[in-house]
Scaffold this motif. Structure first.
Motif, PDB file in Angstrom:
ATOM      1  N   ARG A  81       0.897  -1.175   0.000  1.00  0.00           N
ATOM      2  CA  ARG A  81       0.000   0.000   0.000  1.00  0.00           C
ATOM      3  C   ARG A  81       0.921   1.206   0.000  1.00  0.00           C
ATOM      4  O   ARG A  81       1.705   1.419   0.939  1.00  0.00           O
ATOM      5  CB  ARG A  81      -0.920  -0.002   1.220  1.00  0.00           C
ATOM      6  N   VAL A  82       0.876   1.988  -1.064  1.00  0.00           N
ATOM      7  CA  VAL A  82       1.785   3.114  -1.218  1.00  0.00           C
ATOM      8  C   VAL A  82       1.013   4.426  -1.270  1.00  0.00           C
ATOM      9  O   VAL A  82      -0.122   4.482  -1.735  1.00  0.00           O
ATOM     10  CB  VAL A  82       2.672   2.950  -2.481  1.00  0.00           C
ATOM     11  N   ALA A  89      -0.776  16.674  -8.346  1.00  0.00           N
ATOM     12  CA  ALA A  89      -2.052  16.055  -8.724  1.00  0.00           C
ATOM     13  C   ALA A  89      -2.053  15.511 -10.152  1.00  0.00           C
ATOM     14  O   ALA A  89      -2.546  14.412 -10.387  1.00  0.00           O
ATOM     15  CB  ALA A  89      -3.202  17.039  -8.517  1.00  0.00           C
ATOM     16  N   PRO A  90      -1.497  16.228 -11.142  1.00  0.00           N
ATOM     17  CA  PRO A  90      -1.493  15.675 -12.501  1.00  0.00           C
ATOM     18  C   PRO A  90      -0.727  14.346 -12.594  1.00  0.00           C
ATOM     19  O   PRO A  90      -1.130  13.445 -13.316  1.00  0.00           O
ATOM     20  CB  PRO A  90      -0.818  16.762 -13.340  1.00  0.00           C
ATOM     21  N   VAL A  91       0.362  14.232 -11.849  1.00  0.00           N
ATOM     22  CA  VAL A  91       1.133  12.985 -11.837  1.00  0.00           C
ATOM     23  C   VAL A  91       0.302  11.881 -11.195  1.00  0.00           C
ATOM     24  O   VAL A  91       0.236  10.756 -11.691  1.00  0.00           O
ATOM     25  CB  VAL A  91       2.481  13.160 -11.098  1.00  0.00           C
ATOM     26  N   ALA A  92      -0.345  12.202 -10.080  1.00  0.00           N
ATOM     27  CA  ALA A  92      -1.185  11.210  -9.389  1.00  0.00           C
ATOM     28  C   ALA A  92      -2.298  10.725 -10.313  1.00  0.00           C
ATOM     29  O   ALA A  92      -2.588   9.526 -10.365  1.00  0.00           O
ATOM     30  CB  ALA A  92      -1.769  11.810  -8.113  1.00  0.00           C
ATOM     31  N   GLU A  93      -2.889  11.639 -11.044  1.00  0.00           N
ATOM     32  CA  GLU A  93      -3.951  11.261 -11.985  1.00  0.00           C
ATOM     33  C   GLU A  93      -3.403  10.390 -13.112  1.00  0.00           C
ATOM     34  O   GLU A  93      -4.013   9.395 -13.488  1.00  0.00           O
ATOM     35  CB  GLU A  93      -4.620  12.521 -12.537  1.00  0.00           C
ATOM     36  N   GLY A  96      -3.030   6.934 -12.100  1.00  0.00           N
ATOM     37  CA  GLY A  96      -4.278   6.261 -11.760  1.00  0.00           C
ATOM     38  C   GLY A  96      -4.436   5.992 -10.272  1.00  0.00           C
ATOM     39  O   GLY A  96      -5.079   5.032  -9.866  1.00  0.00           O
ATOM     40  N   LEU A  97      -3.871   6.876  -9.454  1.00  0.00           N
ATOM     41  CA  LEU A  97      -3.932   6.700  -8.006  1.00  0.00           C
ATOM     42  C   LEU A  97      -5.313   7.059  -7.472  1.00  0.00           C
ATOM     43  O   LEU A  97      -6.010   7.889  -8.033  1.00  0.00           O
ATOM     44  CB  LEU A  97      -2.876   7.571  -7.329  1.00  0.00           C
ATOM     45  N   GLU A  98      -5.665   6.424  -6.354  1.00  0.00           N
ATOM     46  CA  GLU A  98      -6.926   6.732  -5.675  1.00  0.00           C
ATOM     47  C   GLU A  98      -6.744   7.999  -4.851  1.00  0.00           C
ATOM     48  O   GLU A  98      -5.753   8.154  -4.154  1.00  0.00           O
ATOM     49  CB  GLU A  98      -7.295   5.595  -4.707  1.00  0.00           C
ATOM     50  N   SER A  99      -7.711   8.888  -4.912  1.00  0.00           N
ATOM     51  CA  SER A  99      -7.683  10.077  -4.073  1.00  0.00           C
ATOM     52  C   SER A  99      -8.190   9.654  -2.697  1.00  0.00           C
ATOM     53  O   SER A  99      -9.368   9.360  -2.510  1.00  0.00           O
ATOM     54  CB  SER A  99      -8.576  11.164  -4.655  1.00  0.00           C
ATOM     55  N   VAL A 104      -3.897  13.745  -1.085  1.00  0.00           N
ATOM     56  CA  VAL A 104      -3.306  12.467  -0.673  1.00  0.00           C
ATOM     57  C   VAL A 104      -3.770  11.392  -1.641  1.00  0.00           C
ATOM     58  O   VAL A 104      -4.970  11.186  -1.818  1.00  0.00           O
ATOM     59  CB  VAL A 104      -3.724  12.094   0.773  1.00  0.00           C
ATOM     60  N   TYR A 105      -2.814  10.721  -2.266  1.00  0.00           N
ATOM     61  CA  TYR A 105      -3.122   9.712  -3.274  1.00  0.00           C
ATOM     62  C   TYR A 105      -2.454   8.388  -2.908  1.00  0.00           C
ATOM     63  O   TYR A 105      -1.280   8.372  -2.537  1.00  0.00           O
ATOM     64  CB  TYR A 105      -2.628  10.176  -4.646  1.00  0.00           C
ATOM     65  N   GLN A 106      -3.204   7.300  -3.027  1.00  0.00           N
ATOM     66  CA  GLN A 106      -2.694   5.987  -2.656  1.00  0.00           C
ATOM     67  C   GLN A 106      -3.014   4.964  -3.734  1.00  0.00           C
ATOM     68  O   GLN A 106      -3.869   5.191  -4.595  1.00  0.00           O
ATOM     69  CB  GLN A 106      -3.309   5.526  -1.331  1.00  0.00           C
ATOM     70  N   ALA A 107      -2.323   3.828  -3.648  1.00  0.00           N
ATOM     71  CA  ALA A 107      -2.562   2.719  -4.568  1.00  0.00           C
ATOM     72  C   ALA A 107      -1.989   1.452  -3.965  1.00  0.00           C
ATOM     73  O   ALA A 107      -1.236   1.493  -2.982  1.00  0.00           O
ATOM     74  CB  ALA A 107      -1.905   2.989  -5.921  1.00  0.00           C
ATOM     75  N   TRP A 108      -2.362   0.320  -4.562  1.00  0.00           N
ATOM     76  CA  TRP A 108      -1.715  -0.958  -4.268  1.00  0.00           C
ATOM     77  C   TRP A 108      -0.720  -1.212  -5.392  1.00  0.00           C
ATOM     78  O   TRP A 108      -1.078  -1.164  -6.571  1.00  0.00           O
ATOM     79  CB  TRP A 108      -2.740  -2.091  -4.208  1.00  0.00           C
TER      80      TRP A 108
END
Length: 122
Positions: A81-82, A89-93, A96-99, A104-108
């Motif tokens: 879990r990262v 925000a553009p990089v997170a989008e 495909g990270l979850e907001s 704050v953006y996270q993903a598996w």
């Protein structure tokens, strides 16, 4: 490497998950040990004076995933879990990270996909 995220304390030659509380520190273990009392299944605690602790530090695990910096919050069956620590925000989008919360953006992430997995201590 085990994923550590939180306080850890050295006491009597061992290191424990810890929680500081003023002049006291709560030490945690997953199985019964002398002086520890059970507070939940697989969770035991002992409270000791801060002055008896060899060290108290905050440990975080970090990595690079898909070319961006992340904090590793936990691990489950080969997945990490990262949380994105780059703050864009553009990089997170794009990734495909979850907001998770505002900014704050996270993903598996598959453990096989991460690079430079390392701990940082404060």
């Amino acid at each position: 490497m085990s994923i550590r995220h939180g306080f850890y304390a050295g006491w009597r030659g061992s290191e424990y998950e810890a929680s500081p509380d003023g002049d006291l520190v709560r030490l945690y273990v997953a199985q019964q040990a002398t002086g520890f009392r059970q507070i939940a299944p697989d969770r035991y605690v002992q409270v000791v004076p801060l002055s008896d602790v060899d060290h108290l530090q905050y440990v975080t695990t970090h990595c690079m995933w898909r070319g961006e910096p992340f904090v590793v919050l936990g691990e489950h069956e080969g997945w990490l879990r990262v949380e994105y620590s780059g703050g864009k925000a553009p990089v997170a989008e794009r990734l495909g990270l979850e907001s998770f919360d505002r900014g704050v953006y996270q993903a598996w992430a598959s453990g096989h996909e991460v690079e430079d997995l390392h701990e940082e201590t404060v």
